[in-house]
Write a protein that holds these residues in place. Structure first.
Motif, mmCIF file in Angstrom:
data_model
loop_
_atom_site.group_PDB
_atom_site.id
_atom_site.type_symbol
_atom_site.label_atom_id
_atom_site.label_comp_id
_atom_site.label_asym_id
_atom_site.label_seq_id
_atom_site.Cartn_x
_atom_site.Cartn_y
_atom_site.Cartn_z
ATOM 1 N N LYS A 6 4.889 10.287 0.753
ATOM 2 C CA LYS A 6 5.090 9.258 1.792
ATOM 3 C C LYS A 6 4.096 8.092 1.467
ATOM 4 C CE LYS A 6 5.830 8.545 6.672
ATOM 5 N NZ LYS A 6 5.788 9.073 8.100
ATOM 6 N N LEU A 7 2.922 8.647 1.174
ATOM 7 C CA LEU A 7 1.889 7.387 0.695
ATOM 8 C C LEU A 7 2.252 6.837 -0.259
ATOM 9 C CD1 LEU A 7 -0.899 6.203 1.770
ATOM 10 C CD2 LEU A 7 -1.984 7.722 0.298
ATOM 11 N N TRP A 8 2.715 7.187 -1.309
ATOM 12 C CA TRP A 8 3.089 6.872 -2.556
ATOM 13 C C TRP A 8 4.099 5.841 -2.465
ATOM 14 C CZ3 TRP A 8 0.659 6.344 -7.071
ATOM 15 C CH2 TRP A 8 1.101 5.931 -8.034
ATOM 16 N N ARG A 9 5.068 6.210 -1.789
ATOM 17 C CA ARG A 9 6.334 5.164 -1.425
ATOM 18 C C ARG A 9 6.219 4.174 -0.473
ATOM 19 N NH1 ARG A 9 10.486 10.317 -0.874
ATOM 20 N NH2 ARG A 9 10.676 10.819 -3.151
ATOM 21 N N GLY A 10 4.732 4.114 0.284
ATOM 22 C CA GLY A 10 4.813 3.120 1.183
ATOM 23 C C GLY A 10 4.499 1.912 0.672
ATOM 24 N N ARG A 11 4.344 1.048 1.565
ATOM 25 C CA ARG A 11 4.198 -0.347 1.269
ATOM 26 C C ARG A 11 2.685 -0.899 0.427
ATOM 27 N NH1 ARG A 11 8.027 -4.244 4.599
ATOM 28 N NH2 ARG A 11 6.793 -5.749 3.295
ATOM 29 N N THR A 12 1.901 0.090 1.161
ATOM 30 C CA THR A 12 0.515 -0.155 0.607
ATOM 31 C C THR A 12 0.454 0.174 -1.098
ATOM 32 O OG1 THR A 12 -0.476 0.482 2.514
ATOM 33 C CG2 THR A 12 -1.923 0.524 0.505
ATOM 34 N N PHE A 15 3.338 -2.608 -2.991
ATOM 35 C CA PHE A 15 3.004 -3.901 -3.071
ATOM 36 C C PHE A 15 1.356 -4.213 -3.017
ATOM 37 C CE2 PHE A 15 7.204 -3.734 -0.919
ATOM 38 C CZ PHE A 15 7.716 -4.472 -1.682
ATOM 39 N N GLY A 16 0.446 -3.440 -2.258
ATOM 40 C CA GLY A 16 -0.907 -3.853 -2.065
ATOM 41 C C GLY A 16 -1.607 -3.353 -3.374
ATOM 42 N N VAL A 17 -1.372 -2.234 -3.904
ATOM 43 C CA VAL A 17 -2.309 -1.822 -5.057
ATOM 44 C C VAL A 17 -1.913 -2.822 -6.351
ATOM 45 C CG1 VAL A 17 -2.879 0.076 -6.644
ATOM 46 C CG2 VAL A 17 -2.645 0.466 -4.300
ATOM 47 N N PRO A 18 -0.630 -2.980 -6.731
ATOM 48 C CA PRO A 18 -0.509 -4.086 -7.636
ATOM 49 C C PRO A 18 -1.055 -5.285 -7.712
ATOM 50 C CG PRO A 18 1.363 -2.566 -7.253
ATOM 51 C CD PRO A 18 0.502 -2.472 -6.149
ATOM 52 N N LEU A 19 -0.972 -5.908 -6.405
ATOM 53 C CA LEU A 19 -1.514 -7.187 -5.968
ATOM 54 C C LEU A 19 -3.039 -7.008 -6.341
ATOM 55 C CD1 LEU A 19 -1.341 -10.050 -5.036
ATOM 56 C CD2 LEU A 19 -1.713 -9.053 -2.768
ATOM 57 N N LEU A 21 -4.948 -5.118 -8.228
ATOM 58 C CA LEU A 21 -4.882 -5.124 -9.604
ATOM 59 C C LEU A 21 -4.724 -6.406 -10.312
ATOM 60 C CD1 LEU A 21 -3.290 -1.682 -10.401
ATOM 61 C CD2 LEU A 21 -5.573 -2.213 -10.650
ATOM 62 N N TYR A 22 -3.622 -7.233 -10.037
ATOM 63 C CA TYR A 22 -3.579 -8.332 -10.518
ATOM 64 C C TYR A 22 -4.498 -9.389 -10.230
ATOM 65 C CZ TYR A 22 1.112 -7.387 -11.966
ATOM 66 O OH TYR A 22 2.376 -7.177 -12.839
ATOM 67 N N LEU A 23 -5.048 -9.226 -9.114
ATOM 68 C CA LEU A 23 -6.168 -10.274 -8.573
ATOM 69 C C LEU A 23 -7.539 -9.901 -9.451
ATOM 70 C CD1 LEU A 23 -5.645 -10.522 -4.783
ATOM 71 C CD2 LEU A 23 -5.343 -12.278 -6.462
ATOM 72 N N VAL A 24 -7.832 -8.700 -9.407
ATOM 73 C CA VAL A 24 -8.889 -8.178 -10.297
ATOM 74 C C VAL A 24 -8.949 -8.759 -11.836
ATOM 75 C CG1 VAL A 24 -10.573 -6.416 -10.738
ATOM 76 C CG2 VAL A 24 -9.826 -6.651 -8.094
ATOM 77 N N GLY A 25 -7.642 -7.977 -12.379
ATOM 78 C CA GLY A 25 -7.611 -8.019 -13.658
ATOM 79 C C GLY A 25 -7.447 -9.587 -14.241
ATOM 80 N N GLY A 26 -6.962 -10.462 -13.380
ATOM 81 C CA GLY A 26 -6.860 -11.982 -13.491
ATOM 82 C C GLY A 26 -8.254 -12.573 -13.560
ATOM 83 N N SER A 27 -8.835 -12.142 -12.726
ATOM 84 C CA SER A 27 -10.286 -12.534 -12.310
ATOM 85 C C SER A 27 -11.203 -12.391 -13.769
ATOM 86 C CB SER A 27 -11.054 -12.000 -11.296
ATOM 87 O OG SER A 27 -12.400 -12.251 -11.332
#
Length: 105
Positions: A6-12, A15-19, A21-27
């Motif tokens: 249920k946690l794996w399929r949740g919005r966090t 959407f949240g974890v990939p976002l 990752l993109y922010l930190v990786g982009g930095s």
């Protein structure tokens, strides 16, 4: 196990974890690209000594430019229209000269 799914399929996780990752990786990626830019500037930023001497000889000061402007006559000037798109500048200049010549006569 069901809670984990249920946690794996949740919005966090969706959407949240990939976002994040993109922010930190982009930095980190931007930091690397910026460093490359500054390294290249260090390598190519060195000026040729001959050019440096030429720049030192060509000293233009604000005061010298002001003296040139003081000597010029700024009260007697004429507004000259430039050529428009699609017009030939030489023909426009010829027409303007002809008009000036006729006006002087």
């Amino acid at each position: 196990m069901e809670r984990l799914q249920k946690l794996w399929r949740g919005r966090t996780m969706t959407f949240g974890v990939p976002l994040l990752l993109y922010l930190v990786g982009g930095s980190f990626g931007l930091r690397e690209f910026a460093q490359i830019r500054y390294d290249v500037h260090k390598l190519h930023g060195k000026v040729d000594p001959a050019l440096k001497e030429k720049l030192k000889q060509n000293t233009v000061t604000l005061e010298s430019e002001y003296e040139k402007l003081k000597k010029s006559d700024l009260d007697n000037w004429q507004n000259i229209r430039g050529p428009r798109l699609g017009e030939d500048s030489r023909t426009v200049q010829k027409q303007q000269r002809e008009a000036l010549r006729l006006k002087a006569e």
